[in-house]
Design an enzyme around this catalytic site. Sequence first.
Site, PDB file in Angstrom:
ATOM      1  N   ASP A 181      17.054 -20.941   8.121  1.00  0.00           N
ATOM      2  CA  ASP A 181      16.366 -20.218   7.043  1.00  0.00           C
ATOM      3  C   ASP A 181      14.916 -19.895   7.443  1.00  0.00           C
ATOM      4  OD1 ASP A 181      16.167 -19.101   4.507  1.00  0.00           O
ATOM      5  OD2 ASP A 181      16.966 -20.858   3.481  1.00  0.00           O
ATOM      6  N   TRP A 201      16.307 -12.983   5.652  1.00  0.00           N
ATOM      7  CA  TRP A 201      16.309 -12.046   4.516  1.00  0.00           C
ATOM      8  C   TRP A 201      15.908 -10.617   4.880  1.00  0.00           C
ATOM      9  CZ3 TRP A 201      11.916 -15.724   3.494  1.00  0.00           C
ATOM     10  CH2 TRP A 201      12.388 -17.017   3.275  1.00  0.00           C
ATOM     11  N   GLY A 202      16.103 -10.236   6.153  1.00  0.00           N
ATOM     12  CA  GLY A 202      15.781  -8.868   6.557  1.00  0.00           C
ATOM     13  C   GLY A 202      14.341  -8.675   7.008  1.00  0.00           C
ATOM     14  N   ASP A 208      18.371 -12.989  -1.443  1.00  0.00           N
ATOM     15  CA  ASP A 208      19.583 -13.694  -1.883  1.00  0.00           C
ATOM     16  C   ASP A 208      20.442 -12.892  -2.847  1.00  0.00           C
ATOM     17  OD1 ASP A 208      18.501 -15.674  -0.383  1.00  0.00           O
ATOM     18  OD2 ASP A 208      18.581 -17.201  -1.965  1.00  0.00           O
TER      19      ASP A 208
HETATM   20  C1  GAL Z   1      17.464 -19.247   0.832  1.00  0.00           C
HETATM   21  C2  GAL Z   1      18.714 -18.684   1.497  1.00  0.00           C
HETATM   22  C3  GAL Z   1      19.909 -19.114   0.684  1.00  0.00           C
HETATM   23  C4  GAL Z   1      19.956 -20.629   0.637  1.00  0.00           C
HETATM   24  C5  GAL Z   1      18.652 -21.197   0.108  1.00  0.00           C
HETATM   25  C6  GAL Z   1      18.608 -22.709   0.234  1.00  0.00           C
HETATM   26  O1  GAL Z   1      16.336 -18.878   1.564  1.00  0.00           O
HETATM   27  O2  GAL Z   1      18.615 -17.282   1.552  1.00  0.00           O
HETATM   28  O3  GAL Z   1      21.090 -18.592   1.233  1.00  0.00           O
HETATM   29  O4  GAL Z   1      20.219 -21.117   1.936  1.00  0.00           O
HETATM   30  O5  GAL Z   1      17.544 -20.664   0.812  1.00  0.00           O
HETATM   31  O6  GAL Z   1      17.409 -23.242  -0.192  1.00  0.00           O
END
Ligand code: GAL
Length: 388
Positions: free
Chosen positions: A158, A192-193, A213
């Site tokens: 992430d 996220w792109g 998301d």
């Molecule tokens: C976001 C991610 C999600 C999930 C989440 C967990 O940044 O895009 O898919 O993994 O964190 O905290």
Amino acid sequence: MNISRWVVITALPACLALCSTASAQTAAAHSATQLAQTPPMGWNSWNNFGCNVSEQLIRETADAMVSSGMLAAGYHYVNIDDCWQVSRAADGTIVADPARFPSGIKALADYVHSKGLKLGVYTDAGRFTCEKRPGSLDHELQDAKTYAAWGVDYVKVDWCHSEGLDPEVQYAKFRDALAQAGRPIVFSICNWGVKAPWKWGPATGNLWRTTGDISDHYDRMSVIGFSQNGLEKFAGPGHWNDPDMLEVGNGGMKPDEYRTHMALWALLAAPLLAGNDVRNMPPETKDILMNREVIAVDQDPKGVQGHRIWEEGPLEIWVKPLADRSQAVGLFNRGESVLNMTLNLKALGLTGPAKLRDLWQHQDLGPVEDSYTSEVPKHGVMMLRVSQ
Ligand code: GAL
């Protein structure tokens, strides 16, 4: 082909006798190029369970993946998302939450493997994960080695708490760490792109998120899914655009909307990571997630991501060319009422007659000379395979 990994492989002869570490890396890099030849399929804890993960949930989910038929339908990975980790040991090794994962991740991987499934974990390229657990910054190699030693098969990385970092540089560090760790591990980039990962993603990981998301609402799902047009040139075997995980079965959309979600993701050659509670799946959820003809579109060995060929107001037609020269076609109605949609064979580069098959209904629709017209429900899809 993953260019940077390919460069590592071709560089091998120059250092064959001298660098045993490098040759181990090369072997790992080589096998990594064989990963994700079709978009990864599996399950991930985040969309339904958030931080509420435990070894019990993962074991029960693994059992259900087998008993429900999900594994037989192609869903191989069982992926733990955020919140499994709590701290680092004195030597820096990442530590799983002892209350929620008392047996440890290695034992969990062994259990998941004994069911014929593969295990995935989650980390973050920055200082912390989004839920403030320890991230992998400055621990890339150590974490990659730990995952390899545990028998992990997939890692999602992430982008929270990454202030001042360049994603292209950070994710390349993680790629190299995984190669050095010596186990084939699918590498899922989740930033996220940010900084157009489709440009550097193919040389870095096996999949990369293209947007923020998803949520379990038609509006959000459809904005993400239909915005993928144009990214098709960056996807192919071993490297995929990732419009985020599935929400099918989580309760926030109607059956037609979930069919749109699944059909669109299949046409996009998107990773199919179920995000529902597979221990309790009603038949209508199973019918959508395990429709073999729709899954076959996603998993087609040609590995071409589909694109939009026509739009008019709320109506869109998307096409994905398949290995047997047939074409998968989605007639999508994003409008607020049932509407008729017409598919002209010319738009597919065909002159009739052509054979049409309804992939949701598993029904041949008979030969068509010039065009085919069907009602498509509000927020729904007619999904076809067209061949000659
Ligand atoms: C976001 C991610 C999600 C999930 C989440 C967990 O940044 O895009 O898919 O993994 O964190 O905290």
